[in-house]
Design an enzyme around this catalytic site. Structure first.
Site, PDB file in Angstrom:
ATOM      1  N   LYS A   1       9.567  -0.532   4.671  1.00 41.91           N
ATOM      2  CA  LYS A   1      10.476   0.429   4.094  1.00 41.91           C
ATOM      3  C   LYS A   1      11.620  -0.156   3.826  1.00 41.91           C
ATOM      4  CE  LYS A   1       8.640   4.942   5.618  1.00 41.91           C
ATOM      5  NZ  LYS A   1       9.313   6.239   6.475  1.00 41.91           N
TER       6      LYS A   1
ATOM      7  N   ASP B   1      11.068  10.364   5.395  1.00 42.22           N
ATOM      8  CA  ASP B   1       9.627  10.716   5.973  1.00 42.22           C
ATOM      9  C   ASP B   1       8.704  10.658   4.675  1.00 42.22           C
ATOM     10  OD1 ASP B   1       8.224  10.882   8.405  1.00 42.22           O
ATOM     11  OD2 ASP B   1       7.705  13.132   7.787  1.00 42.22           O
TER      12      ASP B   1
ATOM     13  N   TYR C   1      -0.984   3.128   2.957  1.00 41.82           N
ATOM     14  CA  TYR C   1      -2.226   3.691   1.971  1.00 41.82           C
ATOM     15  C   TYR C   1      -2.249   3.097   0.501  1.00 41.82           C
ATOM     16  CZ  TYR C   1      -2.879   6.885   6.026  1.00 41.82           C
ATOM     17  OH  TYR C   1      -3.215   7.392   7.086  1.00 41.82           O
TER      18      TYR C   1
ATOM     19  N   LYS D   1       6.468  -1.243  -8.215  1.00 41.82           N
ATOM     20  CA  LYS D   1       6.433  -0.059  -7.252  1.00 41.82           C
ATOM     21  C   LYS D   1       7.705   0.783  -7.022  1.00 41.82           C
ATOM     22  CE  LYS D   1       5.228   1.626  -2.660  1.00 41.82           C
ATOM     23  NZ  LYS D   1       5.018   1.425  -1.155  1.00 41.82           N
TER      24      LYS D   1
ATOM     25  N   ARG E   1       9.304   6.729  -3.407  1.00 42.99           N
ATOM     26  CA  ARG E   1      10.482   6.497  -2.547  1.00 42.99           C
ATOM     27  C   ARG E   1      11.436   5.914  -3.523  1.00 42.99           C
ATOM     28  NH1 ARG E   1       8.011   3.845   0.820  1.00 42.99           N
ATOM     29  NH2 ARG E   1       7.661   5.585   2.251  1.00 42.99           N
TER      30      ARG E   1
HETATM   31  P1  IMP Z   1       6.903   7.460   8.074  1.00 46.16           P
HETATM   32  O1  IMP Z   1       7.663   8.129   6.866  1.00 46.16           O
HETATM   33  O2  IMP Z   1       7.350   6.565   8.711  1.00 46.16           O
HETATM   34  O3  IMP Z   1       6.290   8.572   9.071  1.00 46.16           O
HETATM   35  O4  IMP Z   1       5.246   6.821   7.670  1.00 46.16           O
HETATM   36  C1  IMP Z   1       4.408   7.894   7.038  1.00 46.16           C
HETATM   37  C2  IMP Z   1       3.056   6.747   6.793  1.00 46.16           C
HETATM   38  O5  IMP Z   1       2.676   7.455   5.499  1.00 46.16           O
HETATM   39  C3  IMP Z   1       3.064   5.693   6.800  1.00 46.16           C
HETATM   40  O6  IMP Z   1       2.942   4.898   8.184  1.00 46.16           O
HETATM   41  C4  IMP Z   1       2.167   5.162   5.877  1.00 46.16           C
HETATM   42  O7  IMP Z   1       0.900   5.175   6.255  1.00 46.16           O
HETATM   43  C5  IMP Z   1       2.380   6.310   4.737  1.00 46.16           C
HETATM   44  N1  IMP Z   1       3.150   5.908   3.829  1.00 46.16           N
HETATM   45  C6  IMP Z   1       4.430   6.395   3.493  1.00 46.16           C
HETATM   46  N2  IMP Z   1       4.806   5.781   2.440  1.00 46.16           N
HETATM   47  C7  IMP Z   1       4.018   4.969   1.757  1.00 46.16           C
HETATM   48  C8  IMP Z   1       3.867   4.116   0.824  1.00 46.16           C
HETATM   49  O8  IMP Z   1       4.915   4.176   0.032  1.00 46.16           O
HETATM   50  N3  IMP Z   1       2.777   3.229   0.736  1.00 46.16           N
HETATM   51  C9  IMP Z   1       1.725   3.324   1.248  1.00 46.16           C
HETATM   52  N4  IMP Z   1       1.775   4.320   2.475  1.00 46.16           N
HETATM   53  C10 IMP Z   1       2.869   5.148   2.905  1.00 46.16           C
END
Ligand code: IMP
Length: 210
Positions: free
Chosen positions: A12, A73, A160, A181, A187
């Site tokens: 991120k 998130d 993912y 992307k 995002r």
């Molecule tokens: P968090 O926002 O840090 O809680 O992450 C949420 C989870 O969603 C991540 O660990 C990924 O598995 C998935 N995720 C969030 N954004 C993406 C993305 O841009 N690509 C792929 N998976 C994502």
């Protein structure tokens, strides 16, 4: 402007550094703060706001509270699975394996769940918060729509990405470059909305410069 990012996820950080190019994006370690937030909310908004407020408190305690904070998130929502894994995307598969799964294990488990499902529509969702202080904040939530692929494809991105196939691109998100992307992603869209608030509302607001 200098902004602090409430995230320890290096993927991120990389995406957001490109999206906030021209601003200085710091992470908590740059300010000598060790940041951790337990994601206990049941919505993306609760979690992103929680992350931002936790970091604000840590910075306040460390005497470094003057910077705007950005927190996001995100997750993958599959309507045919009633929105799962959704807000629990990061922890998907933990119960089955009794430990934190790798991304590859999560792909495998999710593809098993999708085996007999024909409606493969899915969305990435990103809720991004820009926090000035605990009761003054701005939010943008955006989506990236696609379909769950039958096999993981591509090596870019994270999480993912190899599973979300974008029919109009003929590729999965993991087969896009970082720039591609960011152009179309949940995002990327949320970051552009937040960036516009930062530049058009905060930077031009006389109250901000006092
Ligand atoms: P968090 O926002 O840090 O809680 O992450 C949420 C989870 O969603 C991540 O660990 C990924 O598995 C998935 N995720 C969030 N954004 C993406 C993305 O841009 N690509 C792929 N998976 C994502």
């Amino acid at each position: 402007m200098t902004i602090v990012l409430a995230s320890m996820n290096p993927h991120k950080q990389e995406e957001l550094s490109a999206l906030f190019h021209g601003h200085t994006l710091l992470i908590p370690q740059d300010l000598g703060v060790s940041y951790h937030h337990e994601e206990i909310g049941s919505t993306y908004l609760e979690n992103s706001l929680g992350k931002a407020r936790t970091l604000h408190k840590l910075l306040l305690d460390a005497g470094r509270s003057t910077y705007p904070i950005i927190a996001d998130d995100s997750g993958l929502s599959i309507p045919a699975l009633k929105g799962e894994p959704g807000v629990y995307s990061a922890r998907f598969g933990e119960k089955e394996l009794g430990r934190k799964p790798t991304y590859e294990e999560q792909h495998h488990l999710l593809l098993e769940r999708m085996r007999s499902i024909t409606d493969r529509k899915a969305y990435f969702i990103c809720c991004m918060v820009l926090l000035i202080h605990p009761e003054r904040w701005f939010v943008a939530q955006e989506t990236l729509e696609g379909e769950i692929a039958f096999n993981p494809r591509g090596t870019g991105g994270f999480g993912y990405d190899p599973l979300l196939y974008l029919p109009w691109k003929g590729r999965t998100v993991a087969e896009l470059s970082l720039e591609e992307k960011n152009q179309v992603s949940h995002r990327g869209l949320a970051a552009r909305a937040i960036r516009s608030i930062l530049e058009n509302h905060l930077e031009k607001n006389p109250y901000e410069s006092t």
